[in-house]
Design an enzyme around this catalytic site. Sequence first.
Site, mmCIF file in Angstrom:
data_model
loop_
_atom_site.group_PDB
_atom_site.id
_atom_site.type_symbol
_atom_site.label_atom_id
_atom_site.label_comp_id
_atom_site.label_asym_id
_atom_site.label_seq_id
_atom_site.Cartn_x
_atom_site.Cartn_y
_atom_site.Cartn_z
ATOM 1 N N HIS A 1 0.842 -1.206 0.000
ATOM 2 C CA HIS A 1 0.000 0.000 0.000
ATOM 3 C C HIS A 1 0.878 1.258 0.000
ATOM 4 O O HIS A 1 0.663 2.184 -0.789
ATOM 5 C CB HIS A 1 -0.927 -0.015 1.226
ATOM 6 C CG HIS A 1 -1.803 1.182 1.344
ATOM 7 N ND1 HIS A 1 -3.154 1.146 1.084
ATOM 8 C CD2 HIS A 1 -1.534 2.468 1.698
ATOM 9 C CE1 HIS A 1 -3.672 2.358 1.276
ATOM 10 N NE2 HIS A 1 -2.705 3.177 1.650
ATOM 11 N N GLU A 2 1.887 1.278 0.887
ATOM 12 C CA GLU A 2 2.772 2.450 0.971
ATOM 13 C C GLU A 2 3.666 2.546 -0.265
ATOM 14 O O GLU A 2 3.932 3.643 -0.756
ATOM 15 C CB GLU A 2 3.616 2.412 2.255
ATOM 16 C CG GLU A 2 2.811 2.454 3.542
ATOM 17 C CD GLU A 2 1.783 3.578 3.595
ATOM 18 O OE1 GLU A 2 2.051 4.680 3.084
ATOM 19 O OE2 GLU A 2 0.688 3.348 4.152
#
Length: 196
Positions: free
Chosen positions: A147-148
Amino acid sequence: MILPIVAYGDPVLRRKCEAIGPEYPELATLIENMWETMYQANGVGLAAPQVGRPIRLFLVDTSPFAEDEDFSPEEQEKLRAFKRVFINAQMQEETGKKWAFNEGCLSIPDIREDVTRQDTITLRYQDAEFKEHTETFDGLLARVIQHEYDHIEGILFTDHISSLKKRLLKGKLTNISKGKVQIDYKMRFPAVKRGR
């Protein structure tokens, strides 16, 4: 210092971020401010573009997930102990079975959707001292890192959902960019005129 989190619609969230070196100005202060910002907003990850910096830097602390009873005691322990800075990360491989998990994002408050991702990744990155690492992560750790990592590639979790769901969320996303959202942390909205 707590930094404002950039809201959906800001062009910085769509930029593929630049690599940085140890000479990047006030990097230690930026990292410290990002931790403070992330904790104040109750996040488990934060990427530099989310605070307006188009650089390849993100942080992850999965300890809040350690209390989740859905995970085995071993997994809980792994999540409790994981706190890391990732600089200049490059995805080497995404493998394993695909699984869905309900994701949210500090830049897109009040929206959560199931996102399907592969369960194992291998990542090459540098830590806060610019020491090189190549590591494999799986399960929820892999998910949070993916996600990051997407953020430093200019990708948002909403890019992973169906076009029908995107259409249904369009109004909500527009409202977020205009600041029409209830939040309890500092944000910067792209469609709100400054200086009023």
